[in-house]
Enzyme design. Structure first.
Site, PDB file in Angstrom:
ATOM      1  N   VAL A  14       0.699  -1.376   0.004  1.00 22.93           N
ATOM      2  CA  VAL A  14      -0.072   0.066  -0.073  1.00 22.93           C
ATOM      3  C   VAL A  14       0.867   1.242  -0.112  1.00 22.93           C
ATOM      4  O   VAL A  14       0.284   2.445  -0.042  1.00 22.93           O
ATOM      5  CB  VAL A  14      -0.800   0.183   1.064  1.00 22.93           C
ATOM      6  N   LYS A  38      13.973  -0.968   9.411  1.00 26.18           N
ATOM      7  CA  LYS A  38      12.984  -1.934   8.689  1.00 26.18           C
ATOM      8  C   LYS A  38      13.487  -3.389   9.175  1.00 26.18           C
ATOM      9  O   LYS A  38      14.179  -3.871   8.758  1.00 26.18           O
ATOM     10  CB  LYS A  38      13.490  -2.004   7.105  1.00 26.18           C
ATOM     11  N   ASP A  55      13.121  -2.539  -0.060  1.00 30.79           N
ATOM     12  CA  ASP A  55      12.304  -1.374   0.503  1.00 30.79           C
ATOM     13  C   ASP A  55      13.462  -1.101   1.809  1.00 30.79           C
ATOM     14  O   ASP A  55      13.797   0.147   1.818  1.00 30.79           O
ATOM     15  CB  ASP A  55      11.256  -2.128   1.227  1.00 30.79           C
ATOM     16  N   ASN A 176      -2.191   7.111   0.239  1.00 28.14           N
ATOM     17  CA  ASN A 176      -1.284   6.951  -0.750  1.00 28.14           C
ATOM     18  C   ASN A 176      -2.367   6.421  -1.965  1.00 28.14           C
ATOM     19  O   ASN A 176      -2.821   5.516  -1.909  1.00 28.14           O
ATOM     20  CB  ASN A 176      -0.403   5.812  -0.520  1.00 28.14           C
TER      21      ASN A 176
END
EC number: 6.3.3.3
Length: 220
Positions: A14, A38, A55, A176
Site C-alpha cells: 500500500v 526496517k 525496501d 497513498n
C-alpha cells in the site's frame, strides 16, 4: 529523548516505503537527524554481502543518518511470504530483543527513528506473536499508510481500532493513491478525515516509480 515512530499499512503493497522515504526526506529538509529502520523484511535477494531487501535499501538510502545495511534491516528473508513462514523456512526465530536492541542502537545515533513495519498491523512474525506485539511492548506511536482503493475505508478504520485496542496512539496517517483510476477519491479522503484519529500528514499522488519520490511529493 529520541522520538521513534512505527509506520504500518492497511495491507501489504500500500506504499509504506513510499511514505517512509517521503518522511525521511522531509526530516532531512528540516535538518532533523532521522534514521530509518526496517527490522523485518521478506522478499529479499541473496548477494555477496548477504540478503538485501529493496525496501530496506530505499530506507537506508533516504536516512539522514549514515547506516550500514544490518543496522537498518536485521532480519531479511528470501521468500516473498509472511515473515513468520519465511523465518521458519530459513530456520530462524524473529526475536523481540533483537528488534529492541536495533532500535536502541539507532536511537543513540539519531534524533528520531522511523520504523517501517511489514505487511499490515497484524502481520505474524511467529505462530504465536505479531509484529504489533513488539510495537505494543515498545509503546510506540503509530503512523498509518492508507492505500486508497475500493474497500480501503473499512481496512483503515478497522486498523485504527486495532491500534487503539492495543493501547497505542495513532498520531498520523498518510493517504497513498495506489490506483490512479480509483473513483470518488476526494470522498474517500473526506471519510478518512472524519473517521481516523491523528493528523493527516499528507496525500501521495499515484507514482509508478519509487525512485521519483521526494519530500516535495507529500504534503507533510
Amino acid at each position: 529523548m529520541t522520538n521513534a515512530f512505527f509506520l504500518t499499512g492497511t495491507d501489504t503493497e500500500v506504499g509504506k516505503t513510499v511514505a517512509s522515504r517521503a518522511i525521511l526526506h522531509a526530516a532531512a529538509s528540516a535538518n532533523i537527524k532521522m534514521a530509518g529502520y526496517k527490522p523485518v523484511a521478506s522478499d529479499s535477494t541473496p548477494t555477496d554481502e548477504g540478503m538485501r531487501n529493496s525496501d530496506a535499501l530505499y530506507i537506508q538510502d533516504a536516512s539522514v543518518v549514515e547506516l550500514d545495511y544490518q543496522e537498518v534491516n536485521p532480519y531479511a528473508f528470501e521468500a516473498a511470504i509472511s515473515p513468520h513462514l519465511a523465518a521458519e523456512q530459513e530456520g530462524q526465530v524473529i526475536d523481540f530483543d533483537v528488534l529492541s536492541a536495533g532500535l536502541e542502537h539507532l536511537k543513540s545515533k539519531s534524533e528520531a527513528v522511523l520504523i517501517e513495519g511489514a505487511g499490515g498491523w497484524r502481520v505474524p512474525i511467529s505462530h504465536t506473536d505479531f509484529l504489533s506485539s513488539w510495537v505494543k511492548r515498545e509503546k510506540l506511536p503509530v503512523i498509518l499508510v492508507v492505500g486508497v482503493k475500493l474497500g480501503c475505508l473499512s481496512h483503515a478504520i478497522l486498523t485504527a481500532e486495532a491500534i487503539k485496542n492495543d493501547g497505542l496512539e495513532l498520531v498520523g496517517w498518510v493517504a497513498n493513491r495506489i490506483n490512479p483510476g480509483t473513483e470518488n477519491y476526494a470522498d474517500i479522503i473526506k471519510m478518512l478525515e472524519k473517521n481516523l484519529p491523528g493528523k493527516k500528514m499528507g496525500e501521495i499522488p499515484y507514482m509508478p516509480a519509487l525512485k521519483n519520490v521526494t519530500y516535495q511529493s507529500i504534503l507533510i
